[in-house]
Enzyme design. Structure first.
Site, PDB file in Angstrom:
ATOM      1  N   ASN A  10       0.790  -1.210   0.112  1.00  0.00           N
ATOM      2  CA  ASN A  10       0.029   0.076  -0.032  1.00  0.00           C
ATOM      3  C   ASN A  10       0.841   1.343   0.084  1.00  0.00           C
ATOM      4  O   ASN A  10       1.603   1.577   0.873  1.00  0.00           O
ATOM      5  CB  ASN A  10      -0.803   0.014   1.395  1.00  0.00           C
ATOM      6  CG  ASN A  10      -1.733   1.272   1.353  1.00  0.00           C
ATOM      7  OD1 ASN A  10      -1.873   2.141   0.363  1.00  0.00           O
ATOM      8  ND2 ASN A  10      -2.455   1.296   2.776  1.00  0.00           N
ATOM      9  N   LYS A  12       0.203   4.236  -0.435  1.00  0.00           N
ATOM     10  CA  LYS A  12      -0.417   5.414   0.310  1.00  0.00           C
ATOM     11  C   LYS A  12      -0.236   6.647  -0.625  1.00  0.00           C
ATOM     12  O   LYS A  12      -0.173   6.486  -1.943  1.00  0.00           O
ATOM     13  CB  LYS A  12       0.109   5.648   1.641  1.00  0.00           C
ATOM     14  CG  LYS A  12      -0.059   4.393   2.465  1.00  0.00           C
ATOM     15  CD  LYS A  12       0.283   4.636   3.999  1.00  0.00           C
ATOM     16  CE  LYS A  12       0.138   3.277   4.770  1.00  0.00           C
ATOM     17  NZ  LYS A  12      -0.014   3.535   6.151  1.00  0.00           N
ATOM     18  N   HIS A  95      -9.583   1.291   4.314  1.00  0.00           N
ATOM     19  CA  HIS A  95      -8.469   1.325   5.036  1.00  0.00           C
ATOM     20  C   HIS A  95      -8.730   2.360   6.259  1.00  0.00           C
ATOM     21  O   HIS A  95      -9.418   3.225   6.159  1.00  0.00           O
ATOM     22  CB  HIS A  95      -7.281   1.665   4.008  1.00  0.00           C
ATOM     23  CG  HIS A  95      -6.006   1.833   4.748  1.00  0.00           C
ATOM     24  ND1 HIS A  95      -5.491   2.884   5.792  1.00  0.00           N
ATOM     25  CD2 HIS A  95      -4.796   1.113   4.547  1.00  0.00           C
ATOM     26  CE1 HIS A  95      -4.323   2.544   6.175  1.00  0.00           C
ATOM     27  NE2 HIS A  95      -3.773   1.506   5.534  1.00  0.00           N
ATOM     28  N   GLU A  97      -7.108   4.691   7.447  1.00  0.00           N
ATOM     29  CA  GLU A  97      -6.673   5.843   7.133  1.00  0.00           C
ATOM     30  C   GLU A  97      -7.847   6.804   6.597  1.00  0.00           C
ATOM     31  O   GLU A  97      -8.348   7.780   6.710  1.00  0.00           O
ATOM     32  CB  GLU A  97      -5.490   6.343   6.628  1.00  0.00           C
ATOM     33  CG  GLU A  97      -4.171   5.881   7.394  1.00  0.00           C
ATOM     34  CD  GLU A  97      -2.998   5.283   6.430  1.00  0.00           C
ATOM     35  OE1 GLU A  97      -2.908   5.575   5.309  1.00  0.00           O
ATOM     36  OE2 GLU A  97      -2.319   4.972   7.318  1.00  0.00           O
ATOM     37  N   GLU A 167      -5.696  -5.283  10.179  1.00  0.00           N
ATOM     38  CA  GLU A 167      -4.889  -4.199  10.525  1.00  0.00           C
ATOM     39  C   GLU A 167      -5.123  -3.345  11.662  1.00  0.00           C
ATOM     40  O   GLU A 167      -5.907  -2.335  11.988  1.00  0.00           O
ATOM     41  CB  GLU A 167      -4.855  -3.247   9.332  1.00  0.00           C
ATOM     42  CG  GLU A 167      -4.475  -3.782   8.011  1.00  0.00           C
ATOM     43  CD  GLU A 167      -3.783  -2.635   7.080  1.00  0.00           C
ATOM     44  OE1 GLU A 167      -2.582  -3.005   6.610  1.00  0.00           O
ATOM     45  OE2 GLU A 167      -4.388  -1.402   6.833  1.00  0.00           O
ATOM     46  N   GLY A 173       2.289   1.961  10.787  1.00  0.00           N
ATOM     47  CA  GLY A 173       3.228   2.853  10.713  1.00  0.00           C
ATOM     48  C   GLY A 173       3.932   3.222  11.893  1.00  0.00           C
ATOM     49  O   GLY A 173       4.312   4.337  12.012  1.00  0.00           O
ATOM     50  N   SER A 213       3.024  -2.705   9.985  1.00  0.00           N
ATOM     51  CA  SER A 213       4.722  -2.737  10.581  1.00  0.00           C
ATOM     52  C   SER A 213       5.049  -4.070  10.076  1.00  0.00           C
ATOM     53  O   SER A 213       5.940  -4.652  10.797  1.00  0.00           O
ATOM     54  CB  SER A 213       4.812  -2.502  11.880  1.00  0.00           C
ATOM     55  OG  SER A 213       4.352  -1.129  12.140  1.00  0.00           O
TER      56      SER A 213
HETATM   57  C1  PEP Z   1      -0.918   0.135   6.012  1.00  0.00           C
HETATM   58  O1  PEP Z   1      -0.897   1.133   6.068  1.00  0.00           O
HETATM   59  O2  PEP Z   1      -1.878  -0.810   5.477  1.00  0.00           O
HETATM   60  C2  PEP Z   1       0.083  -0.599   6.729  1.00  0.00           C
HETATM   61  C3  PEP Z   1       0.015  -1.882   7.292  1.00  0.00           C
HETATM   62  O3  PEP Z   1       1.242   0.237   7.243  1.00  0.00           O
HETATM   63  P1  PEP Z   1       2.544  -0.145   7.643  1.00  0.00           P
HETATM   64  O4  PEP Z   1       3.106  -1.446   7.041  1.00  0.00           O
HETATM   65  O5  PEP Z   1       3.563   1.027   7.182  1.00  0.00           O
HETATM   66  O6  PEP Z   1       2.415  -0.211   9.105  1.00  0.00           O
END
Ligand code: PEP
Length: 248
Positions: A10, A12, A95, A97, A167, A173, A213
């Site tokens: 992803n 972003k 997502h 976000e 998630e 992040g 992460s």
């Molecule tokens: C995401 O935003 O889908 C995600 C998993 O981000 P990160 O791997 O940076 O935690």
């Protein structure tokens, strides 16, 4: 039948079109692995150049969102038909976000999931709890609710093709990964929820990713869990580390 792992990046709001093409050139040789599905979910403006850059490779391209409307006066939005015509195969929906910054509700996400299927796109529907919800002990209840609403009116045949990304918001992040046990517990809970809504065959077919992460160092252990069928990867998908994740 064993489920094929799916590892999706992803991106972003990162990478201009020319930077996106450069990143593809860097990653193409690193993410070769026909045993897993590899997907680059990229910003809308990067979709066409990225599709062009990955032509002839094992990489599929996904979008990061789309409208639940077909067409018309919806300034700034992108339709499922536009994505399909460009060659997109997957679309991330819901997502955290977008749920937070764009106030997307599970009901709206459900409309998008249905629209994705109607157009032949595979949705990667995200769900996840906040740290406060985890501390209150309501993680599974919350996730089950997000899944039930997100899959309303989705048929069993469609659900078998779908991808759900678990998630935990506190792990996105932040560098804080859920423990393998925490990730597996929720992914298993999601599969049980799918079995309740549909049946065991649907639960056995649907692919459930962990996201939060994920990196080259923790991917192998996470993906070895019975109910974790790959990952949705943010930060590490923009680096050579993504190659290590894909070839965990
Ligand atoms: C995401 O935003 O889908 C995600 C998993 O981000 P990160 O791997 O940076 O935690």
């Amino acid at each position: 039948m064993a489920r094929k792992k799916i590892i999706a990046g992803n991106w972003k709001m990162n990478k201009t079109p020319s930077e996106a093409v450069e990143l593809c050139k860097e990653l193409i040789p690193l993410v070769k692995n026909d045993d897993v599905d590899v997907v680059f979910c990229v910003p809308a403006i990067d979709i066409i150049p990225v599709i062009d850059a990955v032509k002839g490779t094992n990489i599929q391209v996904g979008a990061e969102d789309m409208s639940f409307e077909d067409k018309g006066a919806f300034t700034g939005q992108i339709s499922a038909a536009m994505l399909v015509d460009a060659g997109v195969k997957y679309v991330i929906l819901g997502h955290s976000e977008r749920r937070e910054y764009n106030h997307e509700t599970s009901e709206e996400i459900n409309k998008k999931v249905l629209k994705a299927f109607e157009n032949g796109l595979t949705p990667i529907m995200c769900c996840g709890e906040t740290l406060a919800q985890r501390e209150q002990g309501i993680t599974l209840d919350w996730i089950r609710q997000q899944v039930k609403v997100g899959f309303q009116n989705v048929t069993a045949d469609q659900a078998k093709q779908a991808v759900i990304a678990y998630e935990p918001i506190w792990a996105i992040g932040t560098g804080k990964t859920a423990t393998t046990e925490q990730a597996e517990e929720v992914c298993k809970g999601i599969r049980e929820c799918i079995a309740e809504i549909y049946d065991d065959a649907t639960a056995a077919a649907i692919r459930i990713q962990y996201g939060g992460s994920v990196n080259g160092g923790n991917a192998a252990e996470l993906f070895a869990q019975a109910d974790i069928d790959g990952g949705l990867v943010g930060g590490a998908s923009l680096k050579a580390d993504f190659g290590k994740i894909v070839n965990y």
